[in-house]
Design a protein around this motif. Structure first.
Motif, PDB file in Angstrom:
ATOM      1  N   GLU A   1       0.824  -1.202   0.000  1.00  0.00           N
ATOM      2  CA  GLU A   1       0.000   0.000   0.000  1.00  0.00           C
ATOM      3  C   GLU A   1       0.865   1.262   0.000  1.00  0.00           C
ATOM      4  O   GLU A   1       0.373   2.359  -0.232  1.00  0.00           O
ATOM      5  CB  GLU A   1      -0.967   0.010   1.177  1.00  0.00           C
ATOM      6  N   ILE A   2       2.168   1.111   0.235  1.00  0.00           N
ATOM      7  CA  ILE A   2       3.091   2.248   0.191  1.00  0.00           C
ATOM      8  C   ILE A   2       3.879   2.268  -1.115  1.00  0.00           C
ATOM      9  O   ILE A   2       5.015   2.738  -1.159  1.00  0.00           O
ATOM     10  CB  ILE A   2       4.045   2.235   1.400  1.00  0.00           C
ATOM     11  N   ALA A   3       3.272   1.776  -2.185  1.00  0.00           N
ATOM     12  CA  ALA A   3       3.987   1.647  -3.458  1.00  0.00           C
ATOM     13  C   ALA A   3       4.522   2.989  -3.964  1.00  0.00           C
ATOM     14  O   ALA A   3       5.621   3.053  -4.515  1.00  0.00           O
ATOM     15  CB  ALA A   3       3.086   1.011  -4.509  1.00  0.00           C
ATOM     16  N   ASP A   4       3.772   4.073  -3.803  1.00  0.00           N
ATOM     17  CA  ASP A   4       4.253   5.381  -4.245  1.00  0.00           C
ATOM     18  C   ASP A   4       5.509   5.792  -3.480  1.00  0.00           C
ATOM     19  O   ASP A   4       6.465   6.329  -4.062  1.00  0.00           O
ATOM     20  CB  ASP A   4       3.164   6.441  -4.068  1.00  0.00           C
TER      21      ASP A   4
ATOM     22  N   ASP B   1       0.109   7.697 -10.353  1.00  0.00           N
ATOM     23  CA  ASP B   1       0.862   8.585 -11.243  1.00  0.00           C
ATOM     24  C   ASP B   1       1.995   9.292 -10.511  1.00  0.00           C
ATOM     25  O   ASP B   1       3.090   9.472 -11.059  1.00  0.00           O
ATOM     26  CB  ASP B   1      -0.067   9.615 -11.872  1.00  0.00           C
ATOM     27  N   GLU B   2       1.741   9.717  -9.288  1.00  0.00           N
ATOM     28  CA  GLU B   2       2.755  10.451  -8.536  1.00  0.00           C
ATOM     29  C   GLU B   2       3.988   9.588  -8.287  1.00  0.00           C
ATOM     30  O   GLU B   2       5.134  10.037  -8.465  1.00  0.00           O
ATOM     31  CB  GLU B   2       2.177  10.936  -7.211  1.00  0.00           C
ATOM     32  N   GLY B   3       3.771   8.345  -7.871  1.00  0.00           N
ATOM     33  CA  GLY B   3       4.888   7.451  -7.630  1.00  0.00           C
ATOM     34  C   GLY B   3       5.654   7.132  -8.891  1.00  0.00           C
ATOM     35  O   GLY B   3       6.892   7.099  -8.899  1.00  0.00           O
ATOM     36  N   LEU B   4       4.923   6.883  -9.980  1.00  0.00           N
ATOM     37  CA  LEU B   4       5.595   6.580 -11.236  1.00  0.00           C
ATOM     38  C   LEU B   4       6.423   7.763 -11.703  1.00  0.00           C
ATOM     39  O   LEU B   4       7.560   7.595 -12.178  1.00  0.00           O
ATOM     40  CB  LEU B   4       4.568   6.210 -12.302  1.00  0.00           C
ATOM     41  N   ALA B   5       5.883   8.970 -11.597  1.00  0.00           N
ATOM     42  CA  ALA B   5       6.610  10.161 -12.025  1.00  0.00           C
ATOM     43  C   ALA B   5       7.913  10.303 -11.249  1.00  0.00           C
ATOM     44  O   ALA B   5       8.964  10.634 -11.819  1.00  0.00           O
ATOM     45  CB  ALA B   5       5.737  11.393 -11.848  1.00  0.00           C
ATOM     46  N   ALA B   6       7.864  10.042  -9.950  1.00  0.00           N
ATOM     47  CA  ALA B   6       9.080  10.127  -9.139  1.00  0.00           C
ATOM     48  C   ALA B   6      10.095   9.080  -9.564  1.00  0.00           C
ATOM     49  O   ALA B   6      11.303   9.360  -9.655  1.00  0.00           O
ATOM     50  CB  ALA B   6       8.723   9.950  -7.668  1.00  0.00           C
ATOM     51  N   LEU B   7       9.625   7.868  -9.848  1.00  0.00           N
ATOM     52  CA  LEU B   7      10.528   6.792 -10.259  1.00  0.00           C
ATOM     53  C   LEU B   7      11.220   7.124 -11.576  1.00  0.00           C
ATOM     54  O   LEU B   7      12.444   6.977 -11.716  1.00  0.00           O
ATOM     55  CB  LEU B   7       9.743   5.484 -10.388  1.00  0.00           C
ATOM     56  N   LEU B   8      10.448   7.604 -12.546  1.00  0.00           N
ATOM     57  CA  LEU B   8      11.010   7.888 -13.865  1.00  0.00           C
ATOM     58  C   LEU B   8      11.876   9.135 -13.871  1.00  0.00           C
ATOM     59  O   LEU B   8      12.735   9.310 -14.754  1.00  0.00           O
ATOM     60  CB  LEU B   8       9.889   8.031 -14.897  1.00  0.00           C
ATOM     61  N   ALA B   9      11.677  10.030 -12.907  1.00  0.00           N
ATOM     62  CA  ALA B   9      12.481  11.254 -12.837  1.00  0.00           C
ATOM     63  C   ALA B   9      13.816  11.024 -12.145  1.00  0.00           C
ATOM     64  O   ALA B   9      14.669  11.923 -12.128  1.00  0.00           O
ATOM     65  CB  ALA B   9      11.696  12.337 -12.103  1.00  0.00           C
TER      66      ALA B   9
END
Length: 315
Positions: free
Chosen positions: A221-224, A251-259
């Motif tokens: 549940e803490i994936a982001d 989306d927020e977590g993915l954006a952080a990962l890709l950045a």
């Protein structure tokens, strides 16, 4: 998601069921045996070992113990009443000299919800089987681990709807020099999954498990928060596969990962069962050419005054 079926393959081998009685079926080539005995005994004291399972397991070991290389253990009676047969498995180690791969807890949700499964401390299995190379365990109640040294273990997977920081900390305090694959299903706080990013610091910094090449932080549940931490985690640079599937990634977590740091060295990035928008999901493959990206099984949050996201296994 619920566990709706049993494993059909394990450790790269087809799974063959051990019959309730009589001889074992004739097999050709390497197989993985699966032993199980689901039954409900309303008079059984809670936490005891099922005598029916004990007898069936002993009979199986007498029939094939010398040749068993891979083993799946399913229902051990009713897993919410009967305790997992860890002590019995450990006691049988001298009669299972070739065992290299073990899966404890291959139960469907109809047989027992994972949160109800009485398992216990699984680390004695590693002490009892010093030649074990693959260990997968599934459990919920009384699920524990104690730091251990093991020279041969290559793959460790722990499936749960809630892994405590105590359990995770014991895994990370273990000395596992051969470990290449680590998979932790972190789950939800509601079911004891109180592990946070800070509890994974030693793992994320890359100081642990020098052979690690495939990392799964799944069903979280803490994936982001995990995605944001992995964006700069040193361990990522030496991974071949990163798995954040079955969780609540948005989306927020993915954006952080890709950045963050480059991910193009990965062979695979598994994000399936997610809460990404269509645009965000489509952006991953474009950002990571040459990487096998899985963004299947999109989920919709439940709305009741506020938005709720759930990992795949939450009970």
């Amino acid at each position: 998601m619920a566990f709706r079926s049993h494993a059909r393959t394990f450790a790269g081998r087809p799974v063959v069921d051990v019959p309730a009685d009589g001889p074992l079926p004739v097999v050709t080539g390497p197989v993985c045996w699966r032993i199980a005995d689901w039954h409900y005994d309303r008079d059984a004291p809670e936490g005891t070992l099922s005598e029916r399972f004990r007898d069936r397991f002993d009979r199986f070991v007498a029939q094939a113990g010398d040749s068993v290389e891979a083993l799946v253990v399913g229902s051990w009676g009713y897993a919410a009443v009967h305790h997992a047969p860890i002590a019995q498995l450990c006691a049988a180690a001298p009669r299972l000299p070739r065992l290299r791969s073990l899966f404890l807890g291959d139960l469907t949700s109809e047989e027992c919800e994972v949160s109800w499964m009485l398992v216990g401390d699984v680390s004695p299995l590693l002490t009892a089987y010093p030649a074990l190379e693959v260990l997968r365990v599934r459990g919920g109640l009384l699920f524990g681990f104690t730091p251990v040294r093991h020279d041969r273990l290559r793959e460790l997977a722990v499936e749960s709807c809630g892994l405590s920081r105590r359990f995770v900390g014991a895994v990370l305090d273990s000395d596992l020099p051969a470990l290449t694959d680590l998979e932790l299903w972190l789950g939800t706080d509601e079911y004891g999954g109180n592990t946070g990013v800070a509890d994974l610091d030693g793992l994320l910094t890359g100081k642990l498990f020098p052979a690690l090449r495939r990392l799964g932080l799944r069903n979280a549940e803490i994936a982001d928060d995990l995605a944001a931490a992995l964006a700069s985690a040193p361990v990522v640079a030496r991974l071949q596969r990163l798995d954040l599937s079955l969780g609540t990634l948005g989306d927020e977590g993915l954006a952080a990962l890709l950045a963050g740091q480059p991910l193009t060295h990965l062979a695979a990035l598994d994000l399936h069962h997610h809460y990404l928008s269509e645009q965000a999901a489509a952006s991953v493959a474009a950002a990571l050419p040459g990487v096998r990206v899985d963004v299947s099984d999109p989920q919709e949050p439940e709305d009741d005054d506020e938005s709720y996201r759930y990992p795949a296994v939450s009970e």
